[in-house]
Design a protein around this motif. Structure first.
Motif, short mmCIF file in Angstrom:
data_model
loop_
_atom_site.label_atom_id
_atom_site.label_comp_id
_atom_site.label_asym_id
_atom_site.label_seq_id
_atom_site.Cartn_x
_atom_site.Cartn_y
_atom_site.Cartn_z
N PHE A 81 83.04 52.35 -73.08
CA PHE A 81 84.03 53.71 -72.97
C PHE A 81 84.89 52.97 -71.99
CE2 PHE A 81 80.28 56.59 -75.29
CZ PHE A 81 81.54 57.08 -76.40
N ARG A 82 84.72 52.37 -71.02
CA ARG A 82 85.44 51.99 -70.32
C ARG A 82 86.72 51.18 -70.58
NH1 ARG A 82 83.07 51.26 -65.12
NH2 ARG A 82 80.55 52.11 -66.18
N ALA A 83 86.00 50.18 -70.97
CA ALA A 83 86.52 49.30 -71.81
C ALA A 83 86.85 50.05 -73.12
CB ALA A 83 85.39 48.07 -72.30
N LYS A 84 87.38 50.27 -73.52
CA LYS A 84 87.87 50.96 -74.63
C LYS A 84 88.96 51.60 -74.42
CE LYS A 84 87.40 54.44 -78.23
NZ LYS A 84 87.17 55.21 -79.17
N ARG A 85 89.06 52.88 -73.48
CA ARG A 85 89.88 53.51 -72.93
C ARG A 85 90.70 52.23 -71.87
NH1 ARG A 85 86.39 57.43 -70.15
NH2 ARG A 85 86.48 56.14 -68.66
N THR A 86 90.30 51.38 -71.74
CA THR A 86 91.45 50.42 -70.83
C THR A 86 92.84 49.86 -72.03
OG1 THR A 86 89.65 50.09 -69.14
CG2 THR A 86 90.78 48.40 -69.21
N CYS A 87 91.53 49.45 -72.93
CA CYS A 87 92.57 48.32 -73.97
C CYS A 87 93.32 49.62 -74.94
CB CYS A 87 90.98 48.65 -75.54
SG CYS A 87 90.01 46.85 -74.79
N GLU A 88 92.96 50.69 -75.23
CA GLU A 88 94.05 51.64 -75.38
C GLU A 88 94.65 51.64 -74.85
OE1 GLU A 88 91.03 55.28 -76.33
OE2 GLU A 88 90.86 54.52 -78.33
N GLY A 89 94.48 52.22 -73.77
CA GLY A 89 95.97 52.10 -72.18
C GLY A 89 96.72 50.92 -72.79
N ASN A 90 95.98 50.13 -72.80
CA ASN A 90 97.28 48.93 -72.31
C ASN A 90 97.78 48.58 -73.46
OD1 ASN A 90 95.45 47.27 -70.03
ND2 ASN A 90 95.05 46.20 -71.16
N ILE A 91 97.41 48.58 -75.26
CA ILE A 91 97.84 48.62 -76.53
C ILE A 91 98.91 50.07 -76.60
CG2 ILE A 91 97.89 49.48 -78.94
CD1 ILE A 91 94.82 48.41 -78.88
N LYS A 92 98.71 51.27 -75.83
CA LYS A 92 99.99 52.52 -75.70
C LYS A 92 100.83 51.66 -74.47
CE LYS A 92 97.19 56.11 -76.64
NZ LYS A 92 96.20 57.65 -76.49
N ALA A 93 100.82 50.84 -74.12
CA ALA A 93 101.47 50.84 -73.33
C ALA A 93 102.70 49.57 -73.77
CB ALA A 93 101.29 50.12 -71.38
N LYS A 94 102.14 48.69 -74.23
CA LYS A 94 102.63 47.58 -75.00
C LYS A 94 103.74 47.68 -76.11
CE LYS A 94 101.80 42.89 -77.45
NZ LYS A 94 100.87 42.30 -78.30
N HIS A 95 103.50 49.40 -76.35
CA HIS A 95 104.15 49.51 -77.48
C HIS A 95 105.18 50.81 -77.66
CE1 HIS A 95 101.36 47.06 -80.65
NE2 HIS A 95 100.74 48.28 -80.07
N LYS A 96 104.46 51.20 -75.45
CA LYS A 96 106.61 52.10 -75.15
C LYS A 96 107.40 50.95 -75.02
CE LYS A 96 103.55 55.53 -73.35
NZ LYS A 96 103.17 55.83 -71.63
N LEU A 97 108.50 52.29 -74.94
CA LEU A 97 110.18 50.93 -74.91
C LEU A 97 110.92 52.43 -74.09
CD1 LEU A 97 110.67 50.38 -78.76
CD2 LEU A 97 110.16 48.94 -76.70
N PRO A 98 111.41 51.25 -73.71
CA PRO A 98 112.35 52.15 -72.71
C PRO A 98 113.72 53.20 -73.38
CG PRO A 98 112.74 50.74 -71.83
CD PRO A 98 112.06 50.19 -73.66
#
Length: 68
Positions: free
Chosen positions: A18-35
């Motif tokens: 679960f912790r790894a999943k949350r980390t991966c999801e957070g990384n994916i969301k951060a990657k797709h965020k644009l200024p």
């Protein structure tokens, strides 16, 4: 969190997953965020994804019509 004999219990393994999943999801969301104010350019993978969704939609419509 690891037992002294280096064996992880099922609950510990689930917790780690679960912790790894949350980390991966957070990384994916951060990657797709644009200024703010920036627009992401369309990529060829976006077009392929849309084509696959369109095909799936057509097949779903055909199945629904056949079942009526």
């Amino acid at each position: 969190m690891v037992c002294a004999d280096d064996v992880l219990t099922k609950e510990e393994q689930i917790g780690l997953l679960f912790r790894a999943k949350r980390t991966c999801e957070g990384n994916i969301k951060a990657k797709h965020k644009l200024p703010q104010g920036h627009v992401r350019e369309a990529r060829s993978s976006d077009k392929l994804y849309q084509k696959q969704r369109d095909k799936a939609s057509v097949l779903e419509d055909e199945v629904n019509q056949a079942g009526q």
